[in-house]
Scaffold this motif. Structure first.
Motif, PDB file in Angstrom:
ATOM      1  N   SER A   1       0.858  -1.179   0.000  1.00  0.00           N
ATOM      2  CA  SER A   1       0.000   0.000   0.000  1.00  0.00           C
ATOM      3  C   SER A   1       0.895   1.231   0.000  1.00  0.00           C
ATOM      4  O   SER A   1       2.094   1.131   0.218  1.00  0.00           O
TER       5      SER A   1
ATOM      6  N   GLU B   1       1.164   4.003   2.068  1.00  0.00           N
ATOM      7  CA  GLU B   1       1.857   4.358   3.293  1.00  0.00           C
ATOM      8  C   GLU B   1       2.611   3.175   3.886  1.00  0.00           C
ATOM      9  O   GLU B   1       3.630   3.350   4.526  1.00  0.00           O
TER      10      GLU B   1
ATOM     11  N   ASP C   1      -2.642   5.981   3.732  1.00  0.00           N
ATOM     12  CA  ASP C   1      -3.619   4.935   4.006  1.00  0.00           C
ATOM     13  C   ASP C   1      -4.318   5.186   5.334  1.00  0.00           C
ATOM     14  O   ASP C   1      -5.134   4.395   5.771  1.00  0.00           O
TER      15      ASP C   1
END
Length: 146
Positions: free
Chosen positions: A15, A17, A107
């Motif tokens: 993802s 972050e 995120d």
């Protein structure tokens, strides 16, 4: 920053972050909050740095902190210009107003609500208890508690 745009940035995770870094970069005369993450191709990177004003403190607790980015203000902001085109291409920003780096590329808090926010609140509360900052908030990226 320019080196990672040219050569890429690898971050473990799947993802934005989770594969990114949030750091403080400080010398004897100035301090910057610095965020970096891989771009959508994996061959380059997106990054931003925001100067912490001389009469302020910055707290970075495993979460993106930089909000509205103004790369036309080079005294206070540095960053990769590709953040704008990538955010627009993925429908994360409509191109109007300043880009909110945390809302667009984060995120949110790692693992669970309050993972980062409680530590940020704690640092600010110790430094300025009379500021009466909220203890609770809805969601890190959107509610902007601090």
């Amino acid at each position: 920053g320019d080196l990672v745009v040219a050569h890429g940035f690898y971050g473990a995770g799947n993802s934005t972050e989770g594969s990114a870094e949030s750091l403080m970069v400080i010398d004897a005369t100035e301090a910057f909050i610095f965020h970096i993450l891989p771009d959508d191709t994996g061959a380059s990177a997106i990054w931003v740095a925001q100067r912490v004003p001389d009469d302020h403190v910055g707290v970075v607790a495993n979460a993106f902190m930089v909000r509205e980015v103004d790369l036309d203000d080079p005294v206070n902001f540095l960053g990769s210009r590709n953040m704008y085109s990538i955010a627009k291409a993925h429908g994360l920003w409509d191109g109007t107003g300043l880009l909110d780096f945390t809302a667009v590329f984060s995120d949110g808090e790692y693992l669970h609500k309050f993972y980062s926010g409680r530590r940020v609140w704690g640092a600010y509360h110790m430094l300025a208890p009379s500021a009466a900052m909220p203890v609770d908030y809805e969601e890190w990226r959107k509610s902007r508690p601090y």
